[in-house]
Each structure stands twice: as structure tokens, then as C-alpha cells.
Scaffold this active site. Structure first.
Site, PDB file in Angstrom:
ATOM      1  N   HIS A  60       0.833  -1.211   0.000  1.00  0.00           N
ATOM      2  CA  HIS A  60       0.000   0.000   0.000  1.00  0.00           C
ATOM      3  C   HIS A  60       0.867   1.261   0.000  1.00  0.00           C
ATOM      4  O   HIS A  60       1.447   1.636   1.012  1.00  0.00           O
ATOM      5  CB  HIS A  60      -0.914   0.005   1.236  1.00  0.00           C
ATOM      6  CG  HIS A  60      -1.966   1.066   1.200  1.00  0.00           C
ATOM      7  ND1 HIS A  60      -3.318   0.786   1.232  1.00  0.00           N
ATOM      8  CD2 HIS A  60      -1.883   2.421   1.112  1.00  0.00           C
ATOM      9  CE1 HIS A  60      -4.011   1.915   1.182  1.00  0.00           C
ATOM     10  NE2 HIS A  60      -3.149   2.930   1.113  1.00  0.00           N
ATOM     11  N   HIS A  62       1.144   5.333  -2.155  1.00  0.00           N
ATOM     12  CA  HIS A  62       0.531   6.269  -3.114  1.00  0.00           C
ATOM     13  C   HIS A  62       1.669   6.929  -3.895  1.00  0.00           C
ATOM     14  O   HIS A  62       2.223   7.945  -3.459  1.00  0.00           O
ATOM     15  CB  HIS A  62      -0.278   7.341  -2.380  1.00  0.00           C
ATOM     16  CG  HIS A  62      -1.480   6.828  -1.647  1.00  0.00           C
ATOM     17  ND1 HIS A  62      -2.775   7.027  -2.078  1.00  0.00           N
ATOM     18  CD2 HIS A  62      -1.591   6.091  -0.503  1.00  0.00           C
ATOM     19  CE1 HIS A  62      -3.627   6.449  -1.234  1.00  0.00           C
ATOM     20  NE2 HIS A  62      -2.923   5.881  -0.265  1.00  0.00           N
ATOM     21  N   GLN A 155     -10.156   9.134  -4.786  1.00  0.00           N
ATOM     22  CA  GLN A 155      -9.875   9.897  -3.562  1.00  0.00           C
ATOM     23  C   GLN A 155     -11.060  10.743  -3.098  1.00  0.00           C
ATOM     24  O   GLN A 155     -11.304  10.897  -1.917  1.00  0.00           O
ATOM     25  CB  GLN A 155      -8.657  10.806  -3.775  1.00  0.00           C
ATOM     26  CG  GLN A 155      -8.309  11.715  -2.612  1.00  0.00           C
ATOM     27  CD  GLN A 155      -7.815  10.966  -1.387  1.00  0.00           C
ATOM     28  OE1 GLN A 155      -6.674  10.543  -1.314  1.00  0.00           O
ATOM     29  NE2 GLN A 155      -8.703  10.771  -0.405  1.00  0.00           N
ATOM     30  N   HIS A 213      -9.933   1.762   0.438  1.00  0.00           N
ATOM     31  CA  HIS A 213      -9.606   2.604   1.599  1.00  0.00           C
ATOM     32  C   HIS A 213     -10.855   2.567   2.471  1.00  0.00           C
ATOM     33  O   HIS A 213     -11.893   3.114   2.083  1.00  0.00           O
ATOM     34  CB  HIS A 213      -9.307   4.036   1.163  1.00  0.00           C
ATOM     35  CG  HIS A 213      -7.888   4.258   0.768  1.00  0.00           C
ATOM     36  ND1 HIS A 213      -7.321   3.640  -0.293  1.00  0.00           N
ATOM     37  CD2 HIS A 213      -6.915   5.042   1.311  1.00  0.00           C
ATOM     38  CE1 HIS A 213      -6.054   4.020  -0.392  1.00  0.00           C
ATOM     39  NE2 HIS A 213      -5.775   4.873   0.564  1.00  0.00           N
ATOM     40  N   GLU A 216     -11.242   4.878   7.239  1.00  0.00           N
ATOM     41  CA  GLU A 216     -10.063   5.622   7.706  1.00  0.00           C
ATOM     42  C   GLU A 216     -10.549   6.905   8.368  1.00  0.00           C
ATOM     43  O   GLU A 216     -10.475   7.997   7.816  1.00  0.00           O
ATOM     44  CB  GLU A 216      -9.105   5.939   6.542  1.00  0.00           C
ATOM     45  CG  GLU A 216      -7.761   6.487   7.046  1.00  0.00           C
ATOM     46  CD  GLU A 216      -6.838   6.915   5.928  1.00  0.00           C
ATOM     47  OE1 GLU A 216      -7.284   6.988   4.762  1.00  0.00           O
ATOM     48  OE2 GLU A 216      -5.672   7.216   6.224  1.00  0.00           O
ATOM     49  N   ASP A 312       2.073   3.536   2.877  1.00  0.00           N
ATOM     50  CA  ASP A 312       1.069   4.557   2.519  1.00  0.00           C
ATOM     51  C   ASP A 312       1.745   5.754   1.837  1.00  0.00           C
ATOM     52  O   ASP A 312       1.901   5.743   0.636  1.00  0.00           O
ATOM     53  CB  ASP A 312       0.251   4.965   3.747  1.00  0.00           C
ATOM     54  CG  ASP A 312      -1.130   5.499   3.397  1.00  0.00           C
ATOM     55  OD1 ASP A 312      -1.608   5.209   2.277  1.00  0.00           O
ATOM     56  OD2 ASP A 312      -1.742   6.203   4.226  1.00  0.00           O
TER      57      ASP A 312
HETATM   58  N1  17E Z   1      -5.782   9.335   0.805  1.00  0.00           N
HETATM   59  C1  17E Z   1      -6.529   8.845   1.802  1.00  0.00           C
HETATM   60  O1  17E Z   1      -7.759   8.869   1.717  1.00  0.00           O
HETATM   61  N2  17E Z   1      -5.933   8.317   2.879  1.00  0.00           N
HETATM   62  C2  17E Z   1      -4.615   8.284   2.958  1.00  0.00           C
HETATM   63  N3  17E Z   1      -4.022   7.773   4.046  1.00  0.00           N
HETATM   64  C3  17E Z   1      -3.847   8.788   1.896  1.00  0.00           C
HETATM   65  C4  17E Z   1      -4.458   9.314   0.838  1.00  0.00           C
HETATM   66  C5  17E Z   1      -2.376   8.745   1.960  1.00  0.00           C
HETATM   67 FE   FE2 Z   2      -3.781   4.954   1.550  1.00  0.00          FE
END
Ligand code: 17E
Ligand code: FE2
Length: 429
Positions: A60, A62, A155, A213, A216, A312
């Protein structure tokens, strides 16, 4: 025919020392040390009893956002949400060359650290899909050294972002390997569920993997992992599906946690915890006591779930540090998830190797065994425990049977009263 021989190797789970031989990029022989002479005209490396391990796997990262911290502005609050806003500003200035240069720089760092398999998320809430096209192009160009999987990652949402669903389908057309989602960012619970249904439908129709994702956020009511697990089970997808981040788990009550562990274990999905980044991002809206939202790593693993550790971000709007080193990630994971037992520390090493390989569905394409691709590391340490404690770097990285990175040892010379000058390498003698 290109060959390479590594002598006096300590393979995990094997008591006797062995020689490993690779020809034309494939491991062709593993035999007791000295039993047979080196094969072929290629180089011979002496591992001198060091650990020889399969490469690190980054489950994982980006790459599209990497190395953009502070552009155009720093993330001052340090929250995930401001990170998304800062990135949205930077996203408008993306060009193919810009993405290629940054992503390739981090891939080179990864190979130097011994990472030969990478799954990178790539933001596709961009009508031009600039980053996605660049990463797909890069994936093909670097194939001979490192494997790259590209995730179509929305995103700013699939349902709550104008044209989001269409962009996901276009990203799949353009060559994404994995379908992503971000249900906790959608405007409503129902939109979150709908976004997962769209993602799973698309993945199943195109035969692609899924990596969401998921949850989070430090909201104990964010409960999309149960939906991901259920869709995976209904579709018979199991380990082809991954829920990443899953930080709300750090806030779930005991009764729900118990229920969720069963649902996740039964589904066969993978979980990826990103300890460095989520220790940094989570709990920002708390006073004290302050939560440090993380996946329930220990408990989920004990329930039989495959859990891996990911990096990440590397120097981007969400996380300013990082050198893309999985050993640093595993070290942070040990602290954060309290993996202090001897077996637990060995398991943390698996979470950046074999367990991460399962996330990527590498199957027989991974592992130090005859007939498998000649991808491996020489780690000058005595065990996974030792590698993690001393943050040992691979002295040699072999990819497709070729030596691609070398790190000479860097011992410290110490002068101490009453002792002759000595070398310190932090080995306990
Ligand atoms: N975008 C997101 O939604 N969550 C993250 N931890 C990162 C990008 C890095
Ligand atoms: Fe991520």
C-alpha cells in the site's frame, strides 16, 4: 545464459546452509552448501551465513502523490481531510512528466530497500486521469526490475464526486489492475454502500482485484469493513479483496469487534494496516485521552485474518517523512500494535513479506524456491527479529536473477576508555 550463484545462505525455516543458483531469471537449484560447484558463468556471491529472504512487498503506497509535501501548501492541521484538500490543489497542476519523475524516484528507493513488488493507489478523481496513465506507462517500463500494481483509487468518492462512476470504468479501461473505493468519504452511509457495490461490480466484470480505503476515520459508527467482507464472500472473491487502513477499528466496542472479527475471518479478505501514517493522522479531533486509530492487527491475525503492513505515503500532504523502507514500517507496526512477543515480532516480518505477497495475490510468483522467479535479498542478520530490531538493510538485492542493488556495511568505529578502538554494529555479543 545469465546465471547467479549465492553460497552459504540461511533460508528461513531451513537448518542447513544452502547454495542458491538462478539461471535465466529463475531459481534452478537449492542444495547444501558446497555440495555442487557454481553453475554457469555468472557472478558468485558469498552470503557468509546471512539470511536470504524473499523480497519485501509493499502492499500500500501512493506513488502519484509522493514527494509533493508542501506543494502548494503544507498540511497545517495534520488531518486526513486537510491532506485531501491540499492534494486537490496540487492535482490541478499534474503533468505526465511530473508524475513519472516522482513515482520513478520512489520506485528506485524501494528497490534499494529490497522491495520488488508494489501496489500503488492512484487518484482517479481527475477527468484527465493524468496520474493513472502515467503509472500504467511506468508499470510497463519498469517490469524487468519491479512489479507494480495500480489501483484506481477514487480519492474524492465514486458516488459523491461528479462523474465518479464513469471515471472508475475509464480507469479500468486504461489498465488499472485493482479497483478501489473510499466509502467513509462518501456523503451518506447509503452512498458508501452504493460505492462499494459499484466497485465490486466493476472488478468482477473485468476480473480485477479490489482494495478499498475503508473506515479511515475515528468514527466508531463507520462500519464499511463488514460490507466489504460480505460483498467479497457473496462474490466468492475472498483473498482477491483487501480493506486498507480500517482505523475506525481502533474505536469499536468489544461486542462489535468480536462480531466483526468473525465476519472478516470467514470472508477471507486481507487487511492492510499503515502504522506510520495512521499514527500520524488519527486522533486529531480528540482531546486527551487521545485515540491512535489503527487496525486491530493482533486480534484480527489471531482470528485467522491475513494482515499486512503498508507504508502509505512518502513525503506528501498526508505524511511529511519516509524513505519507502518497509523495515521502518514494520518497526513502527510493532510499537503501535504492541507486537512484542517473539513470535509476534517474527510475524511482523511476514507482514512486509509473505503476508503482503498474499495481499497482492502473487501466488507462485513469490518465494525462494526452485522454479520461482529469482527475486531475493541477502540480509546480514541472524533472524527476522534481528533484521527488525537493528533495521538491517539488504546487502544485496537480486531481481530476475540480476544483482540490482548493493549496500556495503556501515559499521561505527568507537573509541572507549580502557578498550582498543572497536567496531559497533549493535549485534549483542
Ligand atoms: N488518501 C486517503 O484517503 N488516505 C490516505 N491515508 C492517503 C491518501 C495517503
Ligand atoms: Fe492509503
Amino acid at each position: 545464459m545469465q546465471s547467479i550463484t549465492v553460497t552459504d545462505c540461511h533460508l528461513l525455516g531451513r537448518a542447513e546452509r544452502v547454495d542458491v543458483v538462478a539461471e535465466a531469471g529463475v531459481i534452478t537449484r537449492i542444495s547444501p552448501t558446497g555440495a555442487e560447484p557454481p553453475t554457469g558463468p555468472g557472478p558468485v556471491l558469498d552470503a557468509a551465513g546471512a539470511l536470504v529472504a524473499p523480497p519485501y512487498v509493499e502492499p500500500h503506497i501512493h506513488l502519484d502523490t509522493a514527494l509533493t509535501a508542501g506543494q502548494p501548501r503544507w498540511n497545517v492541521s495534520g488531518t486526513l481531510w486537510e491532506g485531501i484538500e491540499r492534494w486537490s490543489e496540487r492535482k490541478h497542476t499534474l503533468t505526465r512528466e511530473d508524475v513519472l519523475a516522482r513515482a520513478e524516484e520512489v520506485l528506485r528507493w524501494q528497490v534499494a530497500h529490497g522491495v520488488l513488488h508494489v501496489r500503488s493507489h492512484c487518484d482517479v478523481t481527475d477527468p484527465e486521469l493524468t496520474a493513472l496513465h502515467a503509472l500504467v506507462e511506468l508499470r510497463e517500463r519498469v517490469r524487468d526490475v519491479i512489479d507494480l500494481q495500480v489501483v484506481a483509487f477514487p480519492q474524492e468518492g465514486i458516488v459523491s464526486f461528479d462523474g465518479g462512476e464513469r471515471l472508475m470504468a475509464r480507469a479500468a479501461d486504461a489498465g488499472a489492475d485493482v479497483i478501489g473505493a473510499i466509502p467513509h468519504f462518501e456523503d451518506t452511509r447509503e452512498d458508501g454502500i452504493r460505492s462499494l457495490e459499484i466497485a465490486f461490480e466493476l472488478a468482477e466484470r473485468r476480473g480485477l482485484l479490489v482494495d478499498v480505503h475503508c473506515d479511515e476515520i475515528d468514527d466508531e459508527q463507520s462500519r464499511f469493513v463488514e460490507v466489504v467482507a460480505t460483498l467479497a464472500r457473496r462474490g466468492g472473491l475472498g483473498a482477491r479483496v483487501t480493506a486498507s487502513h480500517t482505523t475506525a477499528m481502533g474505536s469499536y466496542n468489544g461486542a462489535y469487534s468480536r462480531k466483526l472479527r468473525r465476519i472478516v475471518a470467514r470472508s477471507g479478505i486481507n487487511l492492510v494496516c499503515n502504522p506510520m501514517v495512521n499514527l500520524t493522522l488519527q486522533g486529531r479531533f480528540d482531546d486527551y485521552p487521545k485515540r491512535r486509530g489503527l487496525t486491530q492487527v493482533k486480534e484480527m491475525a489471531a482470528a485467522g485474518v491475513n494482515v499486512a503492513f503498508g507504508h502509505d505515503d512518502v513525503m506528501d500532504p498526508w505524511f511529511p517523512l519516509g524513505t519507502a523502507n518497509p523495515v521502518q514500517v514494520a518497526h513502527a507496526g510493532i510499537l503501535a500494535a504492541q507486537l512484542s512477543g517473539q513470535d509476534e515480532i517474527a510475524e511482523a516480518f511476514a507482514m512486509i513479506t509473505e503476508r503482503a505477497a498474499r495481499v497482492l495475490n502473487l501466488g507462485d510468483g513469490y518465494g525462494v524456491a526452485i522454479g520461482r522467479p529469482a527475486n531475493f535479498l541477502i540480509l546480514p542478520g541472524t533472524s527476522p527479529f534481528d533484521v527488525l530490531r537493528r533495521q538491517v538493510r539488504p546487502s544485496h538485492v537480486v531481481s530476475r536473477g540480476r544483482l540490482v542493488a548493493e549496500t556495503p556495511p556501515a559499521p561505527t568505529r568507537l573509541t572507549w576508555p580502557g578498550r582498543a578502538p572497536e567496531t559497533v554494529d549493535f549485534v549483542r555479543r
